[in-house]
Design an enzyme around this catalytic site. Structure first.
Site, short mmCIF file in Angstrom:
data_model
loop_
_atom_site.label_atom_id
_atom_site.label_comp_id
_atom_site.label_asym_id
_atom_site.label_seq_id
_atom_site.Cartn_x
_atom_site.Cartn_y
_atom_site.Cartn_z
N LEU A 103 -5.07 6.29 -49.20
CA LEU A 103 -3.86 6.74 -49.69
C LEU A 103 -3.55 5.83 -51.15
O LEU A 103 -3.88 4.77 -51.25
CB LEU A 103 -2.69 6.53 -48.75
CG LEU A 103 -2.86 7.18 -47.52
CD1 LEU A 103 -1.52 6.89 -46.56
CD2 LEU A 103 -2.65 8.75 -47.82
N GLU A 163 3.97 1.55 -1.24
CA GLU A 163 4.44 1.85 -2.65
C GLU A 163 3.41 2.38 -3.53
O GLU A 163 3.63 3.29 -4.28
CB GLU A 163 5.21 0.52 -3.30
CG GLU A 163 5.85 0.65 -4.34
CD GLU A 163 7.05 1.47 -4.20
OE1 GLU A 163 7.77 1.61 -5.32
OE2 GLU A 163 7.22 1.83 -3.29
N CYS A 206 -19.53 -28.90 -35.08
CA CYS A 206 -19.64 -30.30 -34.78
C CYS A 206 -21.03 -30.33 -33.94
O CYS A 206 -20.88 -29.42 -33.04
CB CYS A 206 -18.50 -30.89 -33.88
SG CYS A 206 -18.96 -32.73 -33.31
N ASN A 210 0.84 -1.17 -0.01
CA ASN A 210 0.00 -0.03 0.18
C ASN A 210 0.88 1.36 -0.02
O ASN A 210 0.48 2.19 -0.66
CB ASN A 210 -0.98 -0.03 1.40
CG ASN A 210 -2.07 -0.90 1.17
OD1 ASN A 210 -2.48 -1.48 0.02
ND2 ASN A 210 -2.30 -1.81 2.12
N LYS A 242 2.77 2.64 -41.37
CA LYS A 242 1.34 2.61 -41.72
C LYS A 242 0.65 1.61 -40.83
O LYS A 242 0.85 0.16 -40.95
CB LYS A 242 0.92 2.61 -42.95
CG LYS A 242 -0.32 2.41 -43.49
CD LYS A 242 -0.48 2.02 -44.99
CE LYS A 242 -1.92 2.08 -45.60
NZ LYS A 242 -2.73 1.16 -45.03
N ASP A 280 0.75 4.03 -2.80
CA ASP A 280 0.40 5.63 -2.56
C ASP A 280 1.53 6.52 -2.77
O ASP A 280 1.29 7.42 -3.69
CB ASP A 280 0.02 5.43 -1.00
CG ASP A 280 -1.19 5.16 -0.62
OD1 ASP A 280 -1.91 4.79 -1.67
OD2 ASP A 280 -1.23 4.75 0.73
N CYS A 337 -14.70 -36.88 -33.23
CA CYS A 337 -15.63 -37.70 -32.59
C CYS A 337 -16.27 -38.51 -33.54
O CYS A 337 -17.07 -39.42 -33.32
CB CYS A 337 -16.61 -37.04 -31.41
SG CYS A 337 -17.70 -35.77 -32.50
#
Length: 656
Positions: free
Chosen positions: A85, A38, A410, A36, A108, A40, A393
């Site tokens: 473009l 760290e 399936c 807590n 791009k 804060d 299956c």
């Protein structure tokens, strides 16, 4: 060399990411990654930087985010048409376009183009490109982009364009956890498009969408001294991520194209080429446009490395949802430095459009130099038969439509492929949280007949000797697995609902649905489409999927069998709750609850709300150390918000 402003912005983005990750761990009940104190300390540093720069990222933990749900995306015409473009794959043609001018070359990016408008420091509008004339308004969703400034220092009108993207690493992470991801998203661009155009911005927030600016349209009253590069610099100073770009002339253009072509091999953001634009703003404006293209910009598309090969077979790959995807297997070829021998065809529509057949000669390439794709089929034999039996299956298959595409499914609910994926979701951390059951282990258990339904997991002790004798198992592994299974018996209705694997129902949605029915899972399974659709953030697609799932007798039998094995902690919401609609913030260690997440759940079960930071909307701060000098305590004192202990909270709800 970065200036001080850019250094501050970079630090803000770093803090934003670190704090949000810590917050997620804190509120999701995971192992906490930060104390807590760290948290804060870093929170205060971020807040100070926001004050100094005038920039507040939309996803900043200092901002109380309220996600918005809308019935449909409004349409809006663009003030200026958004043209495509003109493009080339020839560097010679690119050099001819540049001539003796100075240009800017940049990525791009391959995502969704967005136009943003800011007024009086705030984001006021975000619109997609759409058809270039009319786009969709996605402002609430843009506020959920992970790197977009919600507030900027510039107080005039600012209009810019950029690309919303999802990185490859986030795409892989999200796609693995999304229900029916195989049917919906084939690449980061599709996932980004779906994420940006959500009707619920909370969904957008979960998808890690980024925004990268590539063009400034208007900045009221700012003189850029005829330089596009200065525009980019200005956008960076406002806190925007800007596409990587460089000044070029005829002497270094090829060198920069080569630089980008090497970088894309490991670049995490999807790109399908480069953009070359004139640096001189007045010259650019004087050129005007053709009917289709602006005359001041040119797109350079990657010259994909292709190779010819022959189709050896089509592999049909089954999934948890029953979707069976065709995968082309061909003679191995070298592409972009790697050996490639397979490419997904995604669905029946793509397979049919290419007229694929066994023995056909095809050309293959890597889309964006990464994802193997079939470019062309020279033979087009169409000699392939669509299987009427599932390859796993042998069950009957059916052809259905997924959006505009045809897909193969399936129909056998007992299909092992479906079972493996279903069980994998069931035992996952956000569901029943049973550690020690990988897909490989589940496959063994299913093939040996140990598990057929979810309830069977709770009776694996019947097969103790067989499991202990399995490769990779032993007495210790078996005991650890049984312990994890026993612990999973105590769970919540929301986790059970999520674990069933109903399409589009993630854990957050499951919690929302349960809350709408007072935490009663039985009411949920009997609800109709209209009832479900009335719940905030639950649309018709989710509602119809829920009703369809519970309309099947088999699914209800599976759930009934499972519920007999579980001890549900009913998530009830009291209408007479003394904390109804009250907002709490929790900080510090807890004593009477397992962790802060359990305390959070208790508050929500009593119709209260929990926020991550103290604001004027907070009613109480819960902190057992009321004399603490933490930033949350200081803020509460500043705003006159009561700081209460756990015991005081329990007295408040008449449980102490």
């Amino acid at each position: 060399m970065k200036n001080n402003s850019e250094t501050q912005i970079a630090r803000m983005k770093e803090l934003n990411s670190v704090l949000n990750e810590a917050s997620r761990a804190y509120y999701q009940g995971a192992e906490e990654i930060m104390s807590n104190y760290e948290y804060d300390r870093l929170y205060d540093e971020l807040k100070e930087l926001e004050i100094q720069t005038g920039i507040v990222l939309a996803s900043s933990p200092t901002v109380k985010v309220g996600y918005e749900v809308i019935s449909e995306l409004p349409k809006e015409s663009h003030d200026r048409p958004m043209l495509s473009l003109d493009k080339t794959k020839s560097i010679d043609e690119l050099e001819g376009f540049l001539g003796e001018n100075t240009g800017i070359i940049s990525w791009k990016l391959d995502g969704l183009t967005i136009v943003l408008t800011y007024e009086h420091n705030e984001l006021v509008k975000a619109v997609t490109r759409g058809n270039g004339i009319v786009g969709e308004v996605i402002t609430p969703n843009a506020r959920a982009f992970i790197n977009l400034p919600g507030r900027i220092p510039f107080d005039g009108k600012l209009v810019l364009r950029g690309e919303a993207v999802i990185s490859y690493s986030d795409f892989n992470r999200i796609n693995e956890s999304m229900p029916e991801a195989e049917a919906k998203y084939k690449n980061p661009r599709n996932l980004c498009s779906g994420s940006v155009r959500q009707k619920n911005s909370a969904v957008t927030a979960e998808r890690s969408v980024q925004f990268h600016a590539f063009s400034l349209v208007e900045a009221e009253g700012v003189d850029f001294e005829n330089s596009r590069n200065r525009q980019f610099k200005f956008l960076r100073e406002q806190g925007f991520s800007v596409v990587e770009h460089y000044l070029v002339n005829r002497d270094n253009l090829r060198e920069k194209v080569e630089f980008f072509s090497h970088k894309i091999e490991s670049y995490d953001i999807p790109s399908d080429g480069l953009v070359l634009t004139y640096e001189d703003l007045e010259y650019s404006a004087s050129l005007g446009t053709t009917a289709k293209y602006p005359r001041d910009s040119f797109a350079f598309k990657w010259q994909d490395e292709t190779a010819r090969t022959f189709i050896k077979e089509i592999e049909w790959s089954a999934s948890r949802t029953g979707l069976i995807n065709p995968v082309a297997i061909f003679d191995p070829v070298e592409l972009e430095g790697t050996t490639v021998s397979r490419a997904s065809l995604h669905n029946l529509s793509i397979l049919e459009s290419l007229q694929i057949g066994i023995g056909d000669e095809v050309s293959v390439y890597k889309a964006n130099m990464i994802i193997p794709q079939i470019e062309e089929n020279y033979t087009r034999s169409s000699n392939l038969e669509i299987p009427d039996k599932c390859p796993v299956c042998g069950g009957t298959t059916r052809i259905s439509r997924v959006g505009e595409a045809k897909a193969l499914y399936c129909t056998n609910e007992e299909c092992p492929a479906k079972k493996i994926k279903r069980f994998a979701l069931f035992v996952s951390r956000d569901a029943m949280n049973i550690a020690g059951l990988s897909e490989a282990t589940l496959e063994k258990f299913i093939s040996e007949g140990f598990i057929r339904e979810f309830k069977d997991l709770y009776h694996l002790d019947r097969y103790r000797d067989e499991i202990c004798a399995m490769e990779g198992f032993g007495e210790k592994s078996y005991n650890n697995l049984i312990d994890a299974i026993e612990k999973s018996r105590a769970t919540t209705p929301a986790k059970v609902l999520f674990s069933l694997g109903i399409p589009n129902v993630g854990l957050a949605t499951a919690k929302t649905i349960l809350k709408g029915f007072g935490g009663d899972l039985m009411q949920v399974r009997n609800a109709g489409v209209e009832e479900l659709s009335q719940i905030e953030s639950v649309g018709s697609v989710i509602a119809e999927g829920m009703v369809d799932y519970f309309s099947k007798g088999y699914n209800n039998e599976v759930l009934d069998g499972l519920l007999k094995e579980l001890n549900l902690e009913k998530e009830t919401v009291s209408e007479e709750s003394p904390i109804k609609d009250k907002t709490f913030v929790i900080t510090g260690s807890v004593v009477h609850f397992k962790n802060r997440n359990e305390l959070k759940s208790r508050i929500e079960s009593l119709a209260g709300k929990v926020a991550s930071s103290v604001s004027k909307n907070t009613d109480f701060l819960i902190n057992n150390d009321s004399t603490s000098g933490s930033s949350k305590n200081k803020k509460a004192a500043e705003l006159g918000i009561p700081v209460i202990t756990e015991e005081e909270f329990l007295s408040m709800i008449n449980e102490h």
